[in-house]
Design a protein around this motif. Structure first.
Motif, PDB file in Angstrom:
ATOM      1  N   ALA A 195      47.963  87.444 101.491  1.00 19.29           N
ATOM      2  CA  ALA A 195      49.184  86.957 100.847  1.00 19.29           C
ATOM      3  C   ALA A 195      48.830  85.903  99.799  1.00 19.29           C
ATOM      4  CB  ALA A 195      50.123  86.372 101.897  1.00 19.29           C
ATOM      5  N   ASN A 196      47.845  85.094 100.091  1.00 10.39           N
ATOM      6  CA  ASN A 196      47.403  84.066  99.152  1.00 10.39           C
ATOM      7  C   ASN A 196      46.918  84.708  97.846  1.00 10.39           C
ATOM      8  OD1 ASN A 196      46.563  81.272  98.576  1.00 10.39           O
ATOM      9  ND2 ASN A 196      44.525  82.153  98.598  1.00 10.39           N
ATOM     10  N   LEU A 197      46.146  85.802  97.973  1.00 11.12           N
ATOM     11  CA  LEU A 197      45.644  86.480  96.775  1.00 11.12           C
ATOM     12  C   LEU A 197      46.805  87.025  95.948  1.00 11.12           C
ATOM     13  CD1 LEU A 197      42.569  88.393  98.261  1.00 11.12           C
ATOM     14  CD2 LEU A 197      42.554  86.332  96.836  1.00 11.12           C
ATOM     15  N   THR A 198      47.800  87.593  96.639  1.00 14.17           N
ATOM     16  CA  THR A 198      48.966  88.145  95.936  1.00 14.17           C
ATOM     17  C   THR A 198      49.714  87.040  95.203  1.00 14.17           C
ATOM     18  OG1 THR A 198      49.155  89.785  97.662  1.00 14.17           O
ATOM     19  CG2 THR A 198      51.079  89.523  96.241  1.00 14.17           C
ATOM     20  N   LEU A 199      49.940  85.921  95.880  1.00  9.90           N
ATOM     21  CA  LEU A 199      50.668  84.814  95.244  1.00  9.90           C
ATOM     22  C   LEU A 199      49.898  84.311  94.028  1.00  9.90           C
ATOM     23  CD1 LEU A 199      51.859  82.795  98.382  1.00  9.90           C
ATOM     24  CD2 LEU A 199      53.308  84.132  96.835  1.00  9.90           C
ATOM     25  N   GLU A 200      48.594  84.139  94.190  1.00  6.26           N
ATOM     26  CA  GLU A 200      47.779  83.643  93.065  1.00  6.26           C
ATOM     27  C   GLU A 200      47.835  84.617  91.892  1.00  6.26           C
ATOM     28  OE1 GLU A 200      44.595  81.040  95.716  1.00  6.26           O
ATOM     29  OE2 GLU A 200      43.941  82.937  94.845  1.00  6.26           O
ATOM     30  N   ALA A 201      47.771  85.912  92.207  1.00  8.11           N
ATOM     31  CA  ALA A 201      47.798  86.921  91.132  1.00  8.11           C
ATOM     32  C   ALA A 201      49.143  86.887  90.405  1.00  8.11           C
ATOM     33  CB  ALA A 201      47.541  88.303  91.712  1.00  8.11           C
ATOM     34  N   ARG A 202      50.200  86.527  91.130  1.00  7.20           N
ATOM     35  CA  ARG A 202      51.538  86.444  90.507  1.00  7.20           C
ATOM     36  C   ARG A 202      51.756  85.125  89.777  1.00  7.20           C
ATOM     37  NH1 ARG A 202      55.433  87.548  95.244  1.00  7.20           N
ATOM     38  NH2 ARG A 202      56.471  85.854  94.169  1.00  7.20           N
ATOM     39  N   GLY A 203      50.767  84.241  89.814  1.00  7.97           N
ATOM     40  CA  GLY A 203      50.892  82.955  89.107  1.00  7.97           C
ATOM     41  C   GLY A 203      51.651  81.910  89.892  1.00  7.97           C
ATOM     42  N   VAL A 204      51.864  82.158  91.205  1.00  6.74           N
ATOM     43  CA  VAL A 204      52.531  81.149  92.039  1.00  6.74           C
ATOM     44  C   VAL A 204      51.489  80.066  92.353  1.00  6.74           C
ATOM     45  CG1 VAL A 204      53.628  80.730  94.287  1.00  6.74           C
ATOM     46  CG2 VAL A 204      54.069  82.874  93.050  1.00  6.74           C
ATOM     47  N   THR A 205      51.893  78.808  92.249  1.00  2.00           N
ATOM     48  CA  THR A 205      50.979  77.714  92.580  1.00  2.00           C
ATOM     49  C   THR A 205      50.950  77.558  94.100  1.00  2.00           C
ATOM     50  OG1 THR A 205      51.527  76.586  90.540  1.00  2.00           O
ATOM     51  CG2 THR A 205      50.571  75.226  92.283  1.00  2.00           C
ATOM     52  N   VAL A 206      49.784  77.798  94.709  1.00  2.00           N
ATOM     53  CA  VAL A 206      49.665  77.599  96.155  1.00  2.00           C
ATOM     54  C   VAL A 206      48.891  76.302  96.380  1.00  2.00           C
ATOM     55  CG1 VAL A 206      48.913  78.572  98.355  1.00  2.00           C
ATOM     56  CG2 VAL A 206      49.615  80.107  96.506  1.00  2.00           C
ATOM     57  N   LEU A 207      49.567  75.326  96.960  1.00  2.00           N
ATOM     58  CA  LEU A 207      48.926  74.030  97.236  1.00  2.00           C
ATOM     59  C   LEU A 207      48.333  74.109  98.636  1.00  2.00           C
ATOM     60  CD1 LEU A 207      51.790  71.833  95.749  1.00  2.00           C
ATOM     61  CD2 LEU A 207      49.558  72.317  94.696  1.00  2.00           C
ATOM     62  N   PRO A 208      46.996  74.129  98.744  1.00  2.00           N
ATOM     63  CA  PRO A 208      46.357  74.480 100.018  1.00  2.00           C
ATOM     64  C   PRO A 208      46.478  73.399 101.086  1.00  2.00           C
ATOM     65  CG  PRO A 208      44.698  73.866  98.399  1.00  2.00           C
ATOM     66  CD  PRO A 208      46.005  73.836  97.673  1.00  2.00           C
ATOM     67  N   ASP A 209      46.548  73.871 102.325  1.00  2.00           N
ATOM     68  CA  ASP A 209      46.730  72.976 103.479  1.00  2.00           C
ATOM     69  C   ASP A 209      45.723  71.835 103.530  1.00  2.00           C
ATOM     70  OD1 ASP A 209      44.644  74.737 104.020  1.00  2.00           O
ATOM     71  OD2 ASP A 209      45.533  75.584 105.835  1.00  2.00           O
ATOM     72  N   ILE A 210      44.448  72.116 103.255  1.00  2.00           N
ATOM     73  CA  ILE A 210      43.453  71.047 103.468  1.00  2.00           C
ATOM     74  C   ILE A 210      43.671  69.871 102.514  1.00  2.00           C
ATOM     75  CG2 ILE A 210      41.675  72.479 104.563  1.00  2.00           C
ATOM     76  CD1 ILE A 210      40.108  72.417 101.937  1.00  2.00           C
ATOM     77  N   LEU A 211      44.419  70.106 101.449  1.00  9.04           N
ATOM     78  CA  LEU A 211      44.808  69.007 100.562  1.00  9.04           C
ATOM     79  C   LEU A 211      46.226  68.525 100.903  1.00  9.04           C
ATOM     80  CD1 LEU A 211      44.517  67.303  97.914  1.00  9.04           C
ATOM     81  CD2 LEU A 211      45.531  69.259  96.717  1.00  9.04           C
ATOM     82  N   THR A 212      47.154  69.473 100.958  1.00 10.14           N
ATOM     83  CA  THR A 212      48.579  69.139 101.001  1.00 10.14           C
ATOM     84  C   THR A 212      48.977  68.368 102.256  1.00 10.14           C
ATOM     85  OG1 THR A 212      48.904  71.166  99.752  1.00 10.14           O
ATOM     86  CG2 THR A 212      50.876  70.171 100.702  1.00 10.14           C
TER      87      THR A 212
END
Ligand code: NAD
Length: 429
Positions: free
Chosen positions: A337-354
């Motif tokens: 799902a992360n790859l799909t979101l990234e490919a669609r240009g959605v900004t995914v703010l990752p857990d280890i940071l967020t």
């Protein structure tokens, strides 16, 4: 996939997403990007120590139940092990191991001198009385007495646990060693050395990262439409702080379902309502009921999963409409799902940071405890914000320099720091 010799095999169900395999896939991607040698990757993909203990507990009706409690210590290359303790029915040893590994990268990314660990017991805490929970918590920690300590491994709250459980654990440890040891856990009540600002810390950190990401897109928090899955420690804090900053919280949910309001929910009133109704938000005035599945696919600017892992999957990712997904929970977006979101240009703010605000203030609590000097809340929040904003900019910079998505950028920073320390320390013997 590498063998992870200390862990039992995962049940062979094709629908099941193994959190530990996912965590290893992220590690392998970072190792590939960093060109790490295979030996280092082998070391980093194995937890250093895996402990499972029996917890016999006398229930209020006189019956005895024996529970299994886990503590997984992934790495202490950078400092003492650090990580929460989760009480939730879905806890497994592999899930705890995945979360322990995430803690290692998170602490390294934030630049705090800790390794990574996690603990858990597969129980639904709502099904136990306060007395039973106290006996479970005390026996669990007494079984782990040789494996934890303020310079060894420092537990903290996670799903299903809070300052109350930390107080019982600190007391049990202290009684067993013969003197008060506040530094053995963080997330404690203020009366025994807890830090101001700890309760809201994870939520505050999420708010800061979302604010920075919006600023990079030329936007502010004012008027932004936000949906939040989970209204526990993290979800309710981030809802409160974002609404204070002018965002419109259009939906929140708990395990029992969600509520929606087009004009935005009144979060202070909702917190009072939930406190009066044993954490239930259903039936809140001027809201309509929605399912947890609906919440994830609402039209909104920012979606904040703040409950469990594996909530945005191949099944529902194409329906997700948010432009920013901020992972307040650990691992809520699956690898695919992360790859799909990234490919669609959605900004995914990752857990280890967020969601690192909690461990940052845990670190500040530990520092205050060790130095016997306690700070006001403004200072705690300021120090935490400084570390969070710095880490955010390191991730953005890494993403730009290497031309890689934020998650991989965050992992390369965390994994790279641990790998460097491991190389510098060398392998014993
Ligand atoms: P919590 O137990 O206080 O709250 C969890 C919330 O999720 C509750 O509102 C619960 O009803 C809801 N929930 C449970 N099952 C659900 C489901 N199937 N669908 C929707 N909602 C569901 O836990 P928390 O401390 O807020 O932790 C939430 C997440 O944040 C976890 O992934 C945890 O690992 C992560 N996290 C917590 C902290 C912290 O400081 N507490 C720090 C970092 C990360």
């Amino acid at each position: 996939m590498l063998s992870k010799s200390l862990l039992p095999p995962e049940p062979a169900s094709p629908a099941h997403i193994c959190p530990f395999d996912q965590a290893c896939s992220y590690l392998e991607a970072a190792a590939k990007e960093l060109n790490l040698n295979q030996g280092l990757l082998e070391i980093l993909s194995h937890p250093r120590k895996v402990v499972t203990v029996s917890i016999p507990v006398k229930l209020d009706n006189g019956e005895i139940q024996v529970l299994a409690g886990h503590r997984v210590q992934h790495s202490d290359v950078l400092g003492p092990y650090k990580g929460g303790i989760r009480y939730h029915p879905a806890v497994t040893l592999r899930e705890v191991s995945a979360l322990a590994m995430l803690m290692t990268w998170k602490c390294a990314l934030l630049g705090i001198p800790y390794g990574g660990a996690k603990g858990g017991i597969a129980i639904d805490p709502k099904r136990y009385s306060v007395g039973e929970l106290e006996r479970i918590s005390r026996r669990y920690i007494s079984e782990l007495i040789k494996d934890i300590g303020p310079s060894v491994d420092i537990p903290a709250p996670d799903m299903g646990t809070s300052a109350r459980e930390m107080a019982w654990m600190m007391d049990t440890y202290s009684v067993n060693v013969g003197h008060a040891v506040p530094g053995v856990v963080t997330g404690k009540p203020l009366s025994i050395g807890g830090s101001l600002g700890r309760e809201m810390a994870t939520g505050r950190g999420v708010m800061i990262i979302v604010r920075e990401a919006l600023a990079d897109q030329g936007k502010s928090l004012a008027g932004v439409r936000v949906a939040i899955q989970g209204f526990g420690n993290v979800g309710s804090a981030v809802a409160e702080l974002l609404s204070e900053a002018g965002a419109k919280i259009i939906a929140v949910s708990t395990g029992a379902g969600g509520i929606f309001s087009e004009v935005g929910l009144d979060i202070p009133k909702l917190k009072v309502y939930a406190a009066k109704n044993r954490k239930s938000i259903m039936g809140f005035p001027q809201s309509i009921s929605i399912s947890n599945a609906d919440l994830l696919t609402l039209p909104c600017d920012v979606l904040i999963p703040a409950a469990l892992e594996n909530q945005i999957t191949e099944e529902n990712v194409n329906q997700v409409q948010a432009k920013i997904v901020a992972e307040a929970a650990n691992g809520p977006v699956t690898l695919e799902a992360n790859l799909t979101l990234e490919a669609r240009g959605v900004t995914v703010l990752p857990d280890i940071l967020t969601n690192a605000g909690g461990v940052v203030v845990s670190y500040l609590e530990w520092v205050q405890g060790l130095s016997y000097v306690f700070w006001d809340e403004e200072r705690v929040n300021r120090e935490m914000e400084h570390l969070m904003v710095q880490a955010y900019h390191r991730v953005i910079q890494q993403s730009k320099v290497r031309q890689i998505p934020f998650r991989l950028a965050a992992y390369t920073l965390g994994v790279g720091r641990v790998a460097q320390a491991l190389t510098d320390r060398g392998l014993y013997p």
